[in-house]
Design a protein around this motif. Sequence first.
Motif, short mmCIF file in Angstrom:
data_model
loop_
_atom_site.label_atom_id
_atom_site.label_comp_id
_atom_site.label_asym_id
_atom_site.label_seq_id
_atom_site.Cartn_x
_atom_site.Cartn_y
_atom_site.Cartn_z
N SER A 38 0.84 -1.21 0.00
CA SER A 38 0.00 0.00 0.00
C SER A 38 0.87 1.25 0.00
N VAL A 39 2.04 1.16 0.62
CA VAL A 39 2.98 2.29 0.61
C VAL A 39 3.45 2.56 -0.81
N LEU A 366 -6.22 1.29 5.07
CA LEU A 366 -6.23 -0.17 5.04
C LEU A 366 -4.82 -0.73 5.26
N GLY A 367 -3.83 -0.12 4.59
CA GLY A 367 -2.45 -0.56 4.76
C GLY A 367 -1.95 -0.37 6.18
N THR A 368 -2.32 0.76 6.78
CA THR A 368 -1.92 1.02 8.17
C THR A 368 -2.52 -0.02 9.10
N TYR A 369 -3.79 -0.34 8.88
CA TYR A 369 -4.45 -1.36 9.70
C TYR A 369 -3.77 -2.72 9.54
N CYS A 370 -3.45 -3.08 8.30
CA CYS A 370 -2.81 -4.38 8.04
C CYS A 370 -1.45 -4.48 8.73
N LEU A 371 -0.72 -3.37 8.75
CA LEU A 371 0.61 -3.40 9.39
C LEU A 371 0.50 -3.41 10.91
N LYS A 372 -0.44 -2.64 11.45
CA LYS A 372 -0.56 -2.54 12.91
C LYS A 372 -1.14 -3.80 13.53
#
Length: 467
Positions: A38-39, A366-372
């Motif tokens: 996502s980044v 969404l990407g932040t949630y997946c990483l956290k």
Amino acid sequence: MIMLVGVIAILAVLLLPTSTIIAVGDMSYQKLWLGYMSVVFIIGCLFYFNMNEKQCLSFHLFVIWVLIALGGIEAIWGLRQLYGLAVSNHALYALTGSFYNPGPYSGYLAMVFPICLHEWLNVKNVRERRWMQQGKCYLSIGVILLIVCVLPAGMSRSAWIAATISSAWVYGMHASWGSRIKEIGRKYRGRALAAIITGGIVLLMAGYALFHLKADSASGRLFMWKISGLAIAESPLWGHGSGTFASVYGMAQESYFAAGSYTKTEELVAGSPEYAFNEYLQIAVEYGVPFLILILMLIAFCLWKGITEQKIGICGGVISVLVFAFSSYPMQIPGFAIAIFFLLAACVISRSKISLIFFSLIVALLGTYCLKSNQYDACKEWFRVKMMYNIGAYQAAKEEYEVLYPELKNRGAFLFEYGHCLHKLKVYDSSIRMLKEAIQYSSDPMILNIIGKNYHALGEFEKAEEC
């Protein structure tokens, strides 16, 4: 072109190596890579925003050709597995592609098929093709032929139906079937009625044949839908909560059998599924009927927008997924779910930077949630500890489970293993507590069996009998 790289990066998550945790059947690695990719996508969008609109290709074209290319790769992967040149990801099936099961794999190919068909129909009648159009024609027809070779071997009736319906719709839009049918209906009403009746009979016969192709499997899904419907009736407005399907299903199934009004077929096909094999029912169970209606309205808007802007191939892909989701679980696989998400976005986004900015913000969240919330490292460690558990080194496994518990306490399989390990070590009270937590995330009846054994060991025979 950097944005194209971002789209490739995020949609190609399915092709990434699964590492060692494939044996656990876990897909946390996909969530981890979705966070990273996502980044890359956001960076690509930033470059896109700074370019002149005339120099930019439409977002939906990126999605179309990336999915066609990925569909081709998946089809070749499947062919290599069929010929013994690549290893399947499941011991029971020869064909899985990059997935764990031939069902979702076939559904993914069924999603790509109408997209390829549309692109081929667009260029096949062009007499003087430029090199770009020639390349599109060869690539799209090539992927169509590859999918046709692989899809029957997947033995997924859901995927066959999805590919057939979506492809018929795409071809019908190209051939203007709507206006032709109206015209035929006006001129030949009697013949049209006879054709409809004949077509209906053919469809019924085809449905009967598909049902009996794998009758037990079909009966099992019908039973799952029935129990899911009972679970929805218990809390139709607000649902039972995210991630609670397995537990709620188990309770509803227990109540159904306790009532004694079941058939021998239902007794035979009953199990402890993780998914409803129907995304619409699963959403209603977990989040309620109003939320399901909201989701369907959003999808309907995306389809309307896509059809209005003549994005027939993309809409065909969405229709294929909608049909497939009626009897499978594509949204439970992160890489498949993100492809569906991008298809819906492609229906709405074309050259509009505002809509793309909004979409990129959603991807960023969404990407932040997946990483956290990612549990990849913990799952890899769990796989290592699982080997200790399997060979009976329970004390060593218990110590490792204690460390992993804070991160994996929402996974029914992990909690069951931990609770069973405690049972083997005769720490019965702790085992009961852990297994009761497992019940909240699983419908596996073995959990209650082990709790019953714990109560029996403690001398609480009535509770043991109840379990």
